[in-house]
Design an enzyme around this catalytic site. Structure first.
Site, PDB file in Angstrom:
ATOM      1  N   GLU A 437       0.919  -1.292   0.009  1.00  0.00           N
ATOM      2  CA  GLU A 437       0.025   0.271   0.149  1.00  0.00           C
ATOM      3  C   GLU A 437       0.579   1.549   0.055  1.00  0.00           C
ATOM      4  O   GLU A 437       0.511   1.992   0.980  1.00  0.00           O
ATOM      5  CB  GLU A 437      -0.950   0.144   1.377  1.00  0.00           C
ATOM      6  CG  GLU A 437      -1.893  -1.164   1.157  1.00  0.00           C
ATOM      7  CD  GLU A 437      -2.947  -1.071   2.228  1.00  0.00           C
ATOM      8  OE1 GLU A 437      -2.950  -0.107   3.167  1.00  0.00           O
ATOM      9  OE2 GLU A 437      -3.831  -2.192   2.245  1.00  0.00           O
ATOM     10  N   GLU A 513      -3.826  -9.159   0.782  1.00  0.00           N
ATOM     11  CA  GLU A 513      -4.262  -8.932   1.985  1.00  0.00           C
ATOM     12  C   GLU A 513      -5.706  -8.833   2.054  1.00  0.00           C
ATOM     13  O   GLU A 513      -6.351  -8.026   1.285  1.00  0.00           O
ATOM     14  CB  GLU A 513      -3.832  -7.368   2.494  1.00  0.00           C
ATOM     15  CG  GLU A 513      -3.839  -7.302   3.989  1.00  0.00           C
ATOM     16  CD  GLU A 513      -3.148  -5.958   4.522  1.00  0.00           C
ATOM     17  OE1 GLU A 513      -1.791  -5.740   4.285  1.00  0.00           O
ATOM     18  OE2 GLU A 513      -3.548  -5.181   5.077  1.00  0.00           O
TER      19      GLU A 513
END
Ligand code: GAL
Length: 823
Positions: A437, A513
């Site tokens: 991210e 994730e």
């Protein structure tokens, strides 16, 4: 097959180990620098000097985490920030983000060491750090030998030129510094991983100096290719004699070849292994390549590379193949901390984690968001877990004011190279991730940075695909970032997978994730509703497994996605274990709360209910029948108290005190009905909840009863292993359960329990899994949480009996005898 213990030893130095370890003047000697260290907190100008007097410093054994001893405090790393990846736009006060532990600051370590067979010009001496938190400055005899900023990475330095001429009484000093606001979770502090001293000849195989691949894999035969780098060769012939040894210690292939290497060239050998035993999570069979290096007929080095024979492929529209067989990752993400041990690495603790995950049916680990300890990778090789190793949470743009972005431009390539060379021989590693991210994903030229990092992976290891955990789906689908990766990995946003699959060229999508469901073990909230960001006065989350964060979702969404679409490669759930820090949804000035609630297993290594939801789907070998909640709802008599069942059976019938609430069958009515059996209208009355599960043919398959517990009566001790190794490091996990006279768990009991350990062991730490509890882990006392906690008992170096005792007011004392045997 070689026993597990010797495999673990072999792996201690990242696959490289020498038979001749203890003998002086062997071609190579390697030692663990674990004992005899001195430590002090705070900056001490001049502490690197050889003559500095460290008598007043604390004696420590490493791995050592200086911050785990606490105390917990709201003021530690108190921050006023907007957590942008949690979609926050305004800054607010954040507590417990890094666990409320004193990890910020400077620490110094010192140790003296001697190299017995040292001879300048003939021997080389290297220090290998498996990780040092953080901004490590390494000094030998007062001179700086290395600086390595990233605390999670392994690094090494040649210290030959800094040693005293006779090799004796050298002083190694390490200064470490953790800046405030440098992490989004608890990073740990200090020399929390091992330090190795490696002594070789002048001509030697450098650290991580081999690269082994299996270019062809079939049941009939495998091709094995070994590249060996040899340092300091003058323009001369070198002979490399390599044996490929199987798990039964038989030589299955060998080569003895002489060649002259050009500068920078590696020595390449190719082997054929007939009828190979292929590595997989179900069959974690390992081989070794044992190489002897000769120059002028003198043995100059001996080097062992452990590996597995297996193939990895990603096929568009089909997914991920291991050894030609399609499979989906049933994975979890884990941070590096080991709960009450903090970041200090311990093999027994890692093994305990992997044993529990294996029981759940988990087959893969993502090391979020950093390089793992070599011991974890070695255990994944041995126990059978596929790994996705990830180096960074930040690239050149900041998430934390003092995060890795400060170093990225200068250090990213060096960090990548060390990670890749360290772990590219490990069978368990099947994929690299280049980041998590990262804010860079949305910048106009972010794709260039991604491409730079992916290219380093391709250069150092062309055999494994590369991914990146992306959360900004709109950005990365539009700006070329997702399209350039070997495998597009998405964090959450499961509802956008289909769109991504349609728009991207790869023809696959990985759940890099997933989920981020929150729960506290043994805590149930009413009414039972699906909710994002649910907050309660007690700072807990409900174990009905219906609560998640605003950016995330329930497990059921990801399980269905993996089942329904060929092109999904499976998932890595956030997270396998609770970790210190990031106490979402209680991070906005909601002290006390020091640990995450995302874990499928809590900080005390006790499975939460969710464990059985995943197990019922992932573990195809064992049947699962798990009932929740507990049945002690004094005060809720007559009120609706739903009962959930997690089972691999399609149907079950529920009885409360003999009265049937009917049968439930899994259905596609909703995602939850697909994976859970739910009786929403059960009315609470104390007594007995019984569940009878039926298989697909309608036959009774299993039965489970949960009873209302009576008064707390005694403590039951459940230990994972009764026999330990007397190495001063091994651990037994003792779960203490407060039960009534019939052995039923008392699910509201939170009394203080005290421990004593006598004999050839000591008390190491304990945890109860309560994110709001501020008991420190290292004192021999802890409050129970939901009637349970776990105490860790450590073996001494002398074998013998270890007696563990738990005492608590109002309960009979509980005693357990363990034994430890010679390593
Ligand atoms: C993700 C992030 C993880 C963790 C998680 C919590 O966005 O990658 O590190 O913060 O959220 O849900």
């Amino acid at each position: 097959m070689m026993n597990l213990k010797s495999f673990t030893l072999l792996a201690l130095s990242a696959c490289c180990w020498l038979a001749s370890q203890a003998q002086p003047h062997a071609a190579r000697n390697e030692f663990l620098l674990d004992k005899g260290w001195k430590f002090t907190k705070g900056d001490v100008p001049g502490a690197q000097a050889q003559s500095y007097d460290d008598a007043s410093w604390q004696r420590v054994v490493i791995p050592h985490d200086w911050a785990i001893y606490g105390p917990f405090d709201r003021s530690h790393d108190l921050q006023e920030v907007a957590i942008t990846q949690n979609l926050e736009t305004k800054a607010s006060v954040k507590t417990g983000r890094t666990g409320g532990l004193p990890y910020v600051g400077i620490g110094w370590y010192r140790k003296s060491f001697s190299v017995d067979d040292f001879e300048k010009g003939k021997r080389r001496v290297t220090l290998l750090f498996d990780g040092a938190m953080s901004e490590a400055r390494v000094y030998v005899n007062g001179k700086e030998a290395a600086f390595w900023p990233l605390g999670y990475n392994s690094f090494h330095c040649d210290v030959t030129d800094f040693l005293n001429a006779d090799g004796k009484n050298n002083v190694l000093a390490v200064r470490l510094e953790n800046k405030p606001q440098s992490s989004r979770w608890y990073p740990g502090a200090g020399l929390y991983r091992n330090v190795h001293l490696i002594v070789t000849d002048e001509i030697h195989v450098p650290v991580w100096g081999t690269y082994i691949t299996t270019p062809h894999v079939s049941d009939e035969y495998a091709a094995v290719r070994l590249e060996t780098t040899v340092d300091n060769l003058a323009n001369e012939n070198v002979r490399v004699q390599t044996e490929i040894v199987n798990a039964a210690n038989e030589v299955v292939a060998q080569k003895n070849e002489m060649r002259k290497l050009m500068k920078g060239q590696a020595f390449v050998q190719n082997f054929t292994v007939n009828n190979p035993s292929l590595w997989s999570p179900e069959t974690p069979v390992l081989y070794k390549a044992v190489s002897k290096i000769y120059v002028k007929d003198q043995l100059v080095d001996e080097y062992t590379t452990r590996f597995g024979i297996r193939s990895v492929q990603v096929i568009a529209n089909k997914g991920f193949f291991l050894n030609g067989k399609l499979r989906k990752f049933q994975g979890v993400c884990n941070h590096h901390d080991l709960g009450p041990l903090g970041a200090a690495v311990n093999v027994a603790a890692l093994k305990r984690q992997l044993t529990l995950l294996k029981e759940m049916g988990c087959d893969a680990i993502r090391t979020a968001h950093n390089m793992p300890a070599p011991e974890l990778v070695a255990l994944c090789d041995e126990m059978g877990f596929m790994m996705m190793i990830e180096p960074f949470d930040e690239w050149d743009r900041a998430k934390c004011d003092n995060g890795y972005h400060r170093f990225f431009n200068e250090w990213a390539e060096k960090d990548m190279v060390n990670m890749l060379r360290n772990y590219r021989n490990n069978a368990s590693v099947v994929m690299w991730s280049i980041g998590n991210e990262v804010p860079t994903q949305c910048s106009a030229d972010g794709y260039r940075v991604a491409s730079f990092l992916q290219e380093i992976c391709h250069r150092e290891d062309p055999t494994r695909p590369v991914t990146c955990g992306m959360d900004q789906v709109t950005c990365v689908l539009g700006n070329g970032f997702a399209a350039l990766l070997d495998v597009p990995g998405f964090n959450y946003r499961v509802h956008r997978y289909e769109e991504a699959y349609g728009k991207l060229p790869q023809g696959v999508v990985l759940g890099s994730e997933t989920s981020s469901t929150v729960s506290s073990r043994g805590v149930y909230k009413f009414p039972v509703e699906k909710k994002a960001d649910a907050l309660y006065d007690d700072h807990q989350s409900s174990s009905y497994d219906m609560e998640y964060c605003s950016w995330s979702n329930l497990p059921d969404d990801d399980l269905a996605m993996a089942e329904d679409h060929d092109w999904t490669m499976g998932q890595f759930v956030w997270t396998g274990f609770d970790y210190l820090g990031e106490p979402s949804p209680y991070d906005t000035d909601a002290w006390p709360n020091h640990s995450s609630m995302f874990g499928i297993i809590d900080l005390a290594s006790i499975p939460k209910d969710r464990f059985y939801l995943y197990k019922s789907i992932w573990n195809k070998k064992e049947s699962t029948l798990h009932v929740l909640p507990h049945w002690n709802w004094e005060g809720r008599e007559g009120q609706t108290t739903p009962v959930f069942v997690y089972t691999n059976c399609p149907t079950a019938e529920l009885f409360v005190n003999g009265k049937s609430y009917g049968k439930q069958t899994k259905s596609k009515e909703s995602l939850q009905h697909r994976y859970r059996l739910m009786w929403m209208n059960v009315v609470y009355e104390p007594g007995e909840v019984k569940v009878v599960a039926y298989d697909a043919t309608g036959k009774v398959a299993d039965e489970k009863v949960v009873r209302t517990a009576g008064k707390p009566h005694h403590m039951e001790l459940v230990v994972d292993r009764k026999e330990l190794t007397a190495d001063g490091k091994d651990l037994a996990y003792v779960t203490v359960r407060v039960v009534d006279k019939d052995g039923n768990l008392c699910p509201h009991d939170n009394r203080m329990i005290r421990f004593s350990v006598k004999g050839n062991g000591s008390y190491r730490a304990s945890a109860n899994g309560d994110p709001t509890c501020l008991d420190v882990f290292h004192l021999p006392q802890m409050h129970a949480f939901g009637g349970q906690l776990t105490a860790l008992v450590q073996s001494a170096e002398t074998p013998g009996e270890i007696v563990f005792q738990a005492t608590a007011k109002g309960l009979k004392t509980a005693r357990l005898v363990l034994t430890s045997t010679q390593p």
